[in-house]
Design a protein around this motif. Structure first.
Motif, PDB file in Angstrom:
ATOM      1  N   GLN A  20       0.803  -1.222   0.011  1.00 56.40           N
ATOM      2  CA  GLN A  20       0.114   0.057  -0.075  1.00 56.40           C
ATOM      3  C   GLN A  20       0.818   1.239   0.103  1.00 56.40           C
ATOM      4  O   GLN A  20       1.726   1.295   0.870  1.00 56.40           O
ATOM      5  N   ILE A  21       0.768   2.108  -0.938  1.00 56.88           N
ATOM      6  CA  ILE A  21       1.474   3.445  -1.148  1.00 56.88           C
ATOM      7  C   ILE A  21       0.476   4.698  -1.169  1.00 56.88           C
ATOM      8  O   ILE A  21      -0.354   4.502  -2.028  1.00 56.88           O
ATOM      9  N   PHE A  35      -1.092   7.689 -13.321  1.00 53.40           N
ATOM     10  CA  PHE A  35      -0.452   6.704 -12.687  1.00 53.40           C
ATOM     11  C   PHE A  35       0.943   6.954 -12.822  1.00 53.40           C
ATOM     12  O   PHE A  35       1.505   7.504 -13.452  1.00 53.40           O
ATOM     13  N   PRO A  36       1.757   6.370 -11.644  1.00 51.81           N
ATOM     14  CA  PRO A  36       3.343   6.972 -11.738  1.00 51.81           C
ATOM     15  C   PRO A  36       4.217   6.245 -12.687  1.00 51.81           C
ATOM     16  O   PRO A  36       3.773   5.289 -13.371  1.00 51.81           O
ATOM     17  N   ALA A  37       5.183   7.102 -13.258  1.00 50.31           N
ATOM     18  CA  ALA A  37       6.068   6.569 -14.265  1.00 50.31           C
ATOM     19  C   ALA A  37       6.752   5.007 -13.929  1.00 50.31           C
ATOM     20  O   ALA A  37       6.991   4.844 -12.735  1.00 50.31           O
ATOM     21  N   ASP A  72      -4.981  -1.789  -7.159  1.00 49.31           N
ATOM     22  CA  ASP A  72      -6.077  -0.591  -7.023  1.00 49.31           C
ATOM     23  C   ASP A  72      -4.998   0.822  -7.225  1.00 49.31           C
ATOM     24  O   ASP A  72      -4.030   0.850  -6.697  1.00 49.31           O
ATOM     25  N   CYS A  73      -5.924   1.797  -7.815  1.00 48.06           N
ATOM     26  CA  CYS A  73      -5.300   3.082  -8.110  1.00 48.06           C
ATOM     27  C   CYS A  73      -6.214   4.149  -7.910  1.00 48.06           C
ATOM     28  O   CYS A  73      -7.249   4.023  -8.678  1.00 48.06           O
ATOM     29  N   LYS A 109      -0.941  13.577  -6.882  1.00 45.58           N
ATOM     30  CA  LYS A 109      -0.945  12.205  -6.253  1.00 45.58           C
ATOM     31  C   LYS A 109      -1.863  11.284  -6.400  1.00 45.58           C
ATOM     32  O   LYS A 109      -3.207  11.433  -6.860  1.00 45.58           O
ATOM     33  N   CYS A 110      -1.583  10.059  -6.158  1.00 45.00           N
ATOM     34  CA  CYS A 110      -2.559   8.939  -5.864  1.00 45.00           C
ATOM     35  C   CYS A 110      -2.052   7.934  -4.947  1.00 45.00           C
ATOM     36  O   CYS A 110      -1.053   7.874  -4.321  1.00 45.00           O
ATOM     37  N   HIS A 111      -3.338   7.079  -4.656  1.00 47.66           N
ATOM     38  CA  HIS A 111      -2.954   6.089  -3.740  1.00 47.66           C
ATOM     39  C   HIS A 111      -3.007   4.590  -4.508  1.00 47.66           C
ATOM     40  O   HIS A 111      -3.715   4.372  -5.142  1.00 47.66           O
ATOM     41  N   LEU A 112      -2.081   3.831  -4.212  1.00 47.24           N
ATOM     42  CA  LEU A 112      -1.899   2.547  -4.972  1.00 47.24           C
ATOM     43  C   LEU A 112      -1.856   1.551  -3.701  1.00 47.24           C
ATOM     44  O   LEU A 112      -1.351   1.657  -2.611  1.00 47.24           O
ATOM     45  N   THR A 113      -2.284   0.207  -4.325  1.00 51.72           N
ATOM     46  CA  THR A 113      -2.097  -1.090  -3.738  1.00 51.72           C
ATOM     47  C   THR A 113      -1.574  -1.755  -5.005  1.00 51.72           C
ATOM     48  O   THR A 113      -2.164  -2.365  -6.045  1.00 51.72           O
TER      49      THR A 113
END
Length: 324
Positions: A20-21, A35-37, A72-73, A109-113
């Motif tokens: 989880q980020i 979405f991140p590079a 998840d994003c 920003k985004c939250h990621l799993t």
């Protein structure tokens, strides 16, 4: 991290499950966001590999290519009501002393799993004792590691980090479910460019890339007994329409940089982030990626790892899924 300069071979894989980020950088290039590079993830595991090398028990090993699986994003967006369009939240940090925003590029920003499968490079397969040390060390280091500018907030509660034998790579699919794996789709991109240019020779690769993100709403008049009724039928089309279900979800992605100047010696370029290294002005390079279900990759897992690639003659700094 570049296998071309690292003669070690793949001796296994480390699975980081459901990482989880929070607050990862979701602006991946000047024209893509959400979405991140890929370089944000490869850089994180390169840093983790360097930290791992300080442990004498496992310093014969290093980390190589990275498989990216997204569960998840959640991009940080806002809308004032359910009928409003979403707005992408962006900030400029830090602010100036007078409280005004500085003239720097905004951050989104985004939250990621995410789950990551990382190649373990070495001269021979690790022993069971070394595997246990690797697992515990990676479990400890990943929680301290910034990933794509974000912070690690948690891991899978039952099996956060595990080691997978090299010959067991085909068992990865159920371990990554439910998620989507990011794959290179340059072949599909070449097909789309060819299709576009067959209709209009003046279209460029950039036109084709933009068309991947475009929905075309087309009206057609309705007829009755050969006479127009005055009514119309709306249809929505995309270059993604009609492609096979195995193509996955196509998305534009940055895949590296093209040098546009000479390489400057260390300390010559002003305001360089790392002045102790040579510097060069670059521009982003774009291609097409596809998010695909792990079960469709049964025979392709070995081709799902992203790695650095450098072509000095053409000043190309890329991330690719080409096998070394």
């Amino acid at each position: 991290m570049n296998n071309s300069i690292n003669p070690k071979e793949v001796v296994g894989y480390i699975l980081f499950k459901r990482v989880q980020i929070i607050n990862a950088n979701s602006i991946s290039s000047p024209i893509t966001y959400g979405f991140p590079a890929i370089t944000g993830f490869l850089g994180a595991f390169h840093a983790l590999s360097r930290k791992m090398s300080t442990n004498e028990a496992v310093n014969p090993y290093s980390l190589g290519g990275v498989l990216l699986a997204c569960h998840d994003c959640q991009p940080q967006v806002y809308r004032s009501s359910k009928y409003s369009n979403y707005t992408f939240n962006q900030t400029r940090n830090p602010i100036k002393k007078d409280g005004k925003t500085a003239s720097i590029i905004e951050e989104g920003k985004c939250h990621l799993t995410m789950s990551f499968v990382v190649e373990v490079l070495g001269d021979e397969a690790p022993s069971s004792e070394e595997i246990e040390i690797l697992i515990q060390l990676c479990k400890h280091l990943i929680q301290q590691q910034r990933i794509a500018g974000g912070s690690v907030h948690g891991l899978d509660s039952s099996l956060p980090v595990s080691f997978i034998e090299e010959e067991e790579i085909d068992t990865l699919a159920p371990l990554l479910m439910p998620a989507f794996v990011l794959m290179d789709a340059q072949d599909t991109f070449a097909e789309i460019i060819e299709e576009q240019q067959s209709e209009n020779p003046e279209k460029t690769a950039l036109d084709a890339l933009l068309d991947v993100c475009t929905l075309h709403h087309i009206t057609e008049p309705r007829f009755k007994n050969g006479e127009p009724t005055g009514e119309y039928t709306w249809t929505t089309t995309s270059v993604k329409s009609g492609r096979s279900s195995g193509s996955g979800w196509l998305v534009p992605i940055p895949i590296g940089y093209q040098g546009i100047s000479d390489v400057f010696e260390p300390e010559l370029m002003q305001h360089a982030r790392n002045p102790e290294y040579p510097s060069q002005y670059v521009e982003a390079i774009y291609s097409l990626g596809r998010w695909i279900y792990p079960q469709r990759l049964t025979d392709e897992f070995e081709n799902a790892f992203w790695r650095y690639s450098h072509d000095a003659k053409r000043s190309l700094y890329l991330v690719t899924q080409d096998n070394p």
